[in-house]
Design a protein around this motif. Structure first.
Motif, mmCIF file in Angstrom:
data_model
loop_
_atom_site.group_PDB
_atom_site.id
_atom_site.type_symbol
_atom_site.label_atom_id
_atom_site.label_comp_id
_atom_site.label_asym_id
_atom_site.label_seq_id
_atom_site.Cartn_x
_atom_site.Cartn_y
_atom_site.Cartn_z
ATOM 1 N N GLU A 141 0.818 -1.194 0.000
ATOM 2 C CA GLU A 141 0.000 0.000 0.000
ATOM 3 C C GLU A 141 0.870 1.269 0.000
ATOM 4 O OE1 GLU A 141 -3.235 0.201 -0.333
ATOM 5 O OE2 GLU A 141 -3.316 -2.000 -0.515
ATOM 6 N N GLU A 142 0.296 2.329 -0.559
ATOM 7 C CA GLU A 142 1.022 3.599 -0.634
ATOM 8 C C GLU A 142 1.306 4.146 0.758
ATOM 9 O OE1 GLU A 142 0.078 8.150 -2.048
ATOM 10 O OE2 GLU A 142 -0.525 6.516 -3.406
ATOM 11 N N SER A 143 0.365 3.959 1.688
ATOM 12 C CA SER A 143 0.562 4.469 3.049
ATOM 13 C C SER A 143 1.737 3.770 3.737
ATOM 14 C CB SER A 143 -0.709 4.283 3.871
ATOM 15 O OG SER A 143 -1.089 2.904 3.905
ATOM 16 N N ARG A 146 4.906 5.162 2.255
ATOM 17 C CA ARG A 146 5.194 6.493 2.780
ATOM 18 C C ARG A 146 5.802 6.409 4.192
ATOM 19 N NH1 ARG A 146 3.398 11.602 1.535
ATOM 20 N NH2 ARG A 146 2.045 10.742 -0.098
ATOM 21 N N ILE A 159 4.076 11.135 -4.596
ATOM 22 C CA ILE A 159 4.116 9.710 -4.921
ATOM 23 C C ILE A 159 3.123 9.458 -6.049
ATOM 24 C CG2 ILE A 159 3.689 7.353 -4.125
ATOM 25 C CD1 ILE A 159 4.446 8.144 -1.352
ATOM 26 N N SER A 160 3.588 8.803 -7.096
ATOM 27 C CA SER A 160 2.684 8.375 -8.171
ATOM 28 C C SER A 160 2.761 6.859 -8.285
ATOM 29 C CB SER A 160 3.071 9.026 -9.504
ATOM 30 O OG SER A 160 4.395 8.692 -9.865
ATOM 31 N N ARG A 161 1.582 6.233 -8.555
ATOM 32 C CA ARG A 161 1.498 4.770 -8.551
ATOM 33 C C ARG A 161 1.070 4.263 -9.913
ATOM 34 N NH1 ARG A 161 -1.469 0.750 -4.207
ATOM 35 N NH2 ARG A 161 -1.463 -1.119 -5.526
ATOM 36 N N TYR A 170 5.877 2.282 -7.990
ATOM 37 C CA TYR A 170 5.764 3.637 -7.454
ATOM 38 C C TYR A 170 6.936 4.497 -7.944
ATOM 39 C CZ TYR A 170 2.434 1.710 -4.064
ATOM 40 O OH TYR A 170 1.360 1.102 -3.461
ATOM 41 N N VAL A 172 8.585 7.841 -6.467
ATOM 42 C CA VAL A 172 8.562 8.685 -5.276
ATOM 43 C C VAL A 172 9.499 9.875 -5.500
ATOM 44 C CG1 VAL A 172 8.913 8.797 -2.790
ATOM 45 C CG2 VAL A 172 8.120 6.656 -3.845
#
Length: 392
Positions: A141-143, A146, A159-161, A170, A172
């Motif tokens: 997950e992005e969270s 991060r 951040i781009s996914r 990702y 970053v």
């Protein structure tokens, strides 16, 4: 002013001992300075950031450096840029946005997120440390990403996914040195409502800088080798070493001045060194060509006298050419601004030293080699010859 009409009778050859002592001291001092003090490599060679900023109000280079120096940036330089008075170049040498420890920490965190290093399918971090790309073989997950990045003490800008869920990728973008400079200068030296401060950003990594430095050195060496071959073919081998010794003399003294005064050494200075090589060679070839012309015209004349005559005959051309060139170089130095100041200084030194070496270095070396060759001819033939006389 007889030297302007070609009627001068200055004894250059008679002073070759003095010239040799002066040049030996200058070259030795230059070599010692280069070894001990080293050259002050610019961003082109040392690596780092070159950032152009625009600041409102009454600012100065000292204010900018004082505002930026701290835990994030330990070494920084600033100089005025352009004629508007509100633009500056900021140099942050040998520093990327991420330290080596932070880069290693990020890689460790990515392996931890994936649960297995082999599940990190792709990993690439920019040399500047401003961003990295990662692709996992398992859902992440992005969270979580991060949190992992921030645990290393790195600030995230964006951040781009990618589209895939099972193997997420990702990109970053991190808060860079340029972002830090923008926010710091805005806080300390500008207002919140002012226009964008950072106008241009350039980053040269240490590997690229080292490669540029090596290529610059090779360019100078190659030029000397091909010049040696050219003169050996164009004249004869007795002439070639004198020209090369003079050129090495000119380059070393120029580098020595840059080392002693810690003037920034960058790519334009390498271009100036190549220009110095060409200028000094041209002056030397003019003298050599006159010597060669005089050999059949002044048979029986002693070698020292023949070289003296040739030097005096070309003196007016040397003085006028060097004088007009110096006027242009001085104009560049005074009016050209800080961007080409190091380039102009290198040319100024090179023109002066190059003119001197054509008379004081190249010609005496030719005399020494020619006398040695004549002595060998005398011994081999065992035929008495007039001492010091020039033959065709």
């Amino acid at each position: 002013m007889s030297f302007l009409t070609g009627d001068s009778k200055l004894d250059f050859v008679g002073q070759r001992g003095t010239f040799a002592k002066v040049s030996s001291v200058l070259v030795a001092a230059s070599i010692i300075a280069i070894v001990l003090l080293k050259l002050n490599f610019g961003i082109d060679f040392a690596g780092g950031y070159e950032i152009q900023v625009k600041l409102p109000g009454d600012q100065s280079e000292e204010k900018i450096v004082a505002a930026l120096k701290g835990d994030k940036i330990s070494e920084v330089r600033a100089q005025t840029f352009g004629s508007s008075g509100d633009e500056y170049l900021i140099f942050v040498p040998e520093q990327a946005s991420l330290s080596a420890e932070q880069k290693a920490g990020l890689k460790t965190q990515m392996n931890t997120l994936a649960g297995d290093p082999e599940k990190v399918m792709a990993w690439a971090i920019a040399e500047s440390g401003e961003s990295f790309d990662v692709r996992f073989g398992v859902p992440v997950e992005e969270s979580a990403l991060r949190t992992a990045v921030e645990s290393v003490g790195v600030e995230i800008k964006d951040i781009s996914r990618g589209d895939r869920v099972d193997e997420p990728s990702y990109k970053v973008t991190l808060v860079s040195i340029a972002d830090y400079i923008e926010s710091t200068l805005r806080t300390k030296l500008a207002s919140e409502g002012s226009e964008r401060i950072v106008q241009r950003i350039e980053f040269v990594g240490p590997q690229v800088g080292a490669e540029l430095r090596n290529q610059g050195i090779l360019a100078v060496i190659y030029s000397l080798v091909f010049i040696l071959l050219y003169i050996a073919v164009r004249f004869d081998f007795s002439f070639a070493p004198g020209a090369i010794v003079a050129l090495v003399h000119d380059v070393l003294i120029t580098l020595g001045v840059f080392s002693i005064f810690q003037i920034e050494f960058n790519l334009p200075v390498v271009a100036a060194l190549l220009a110095i090589v060409g200028y000094s060679l041209n002056d030397t070839i003019v003298v050599y060509d006159r010597i060669r012309e005089n050999i059949p015209l002044r048979r029986g004349l002693k070698l020292h006298d023949l070289v003296n005559v040739s030097l005096n005959q070309t003196l007016s051309r040397t003085v006028l050419t060097s004088g007009t060139t110096l006027l242009v170089v001085i104009a560049l130095l005074v009016l050209g601004g800080p961007m080409i100041r190091a380039f102009s200084i290198a040319l100024l030194i090179g023109v002066i030293v190059g003119t001197y070496s054509s008379v004081a270095i190249a010609s005496p070396v030719y005399i020494a080699l020619r006398e040695r060759a004549m002595a060998k001819d005398d011994v081999s033939s065992k035929v008495p010859k007039k001492s010091g006389a020039v033959t065709a």
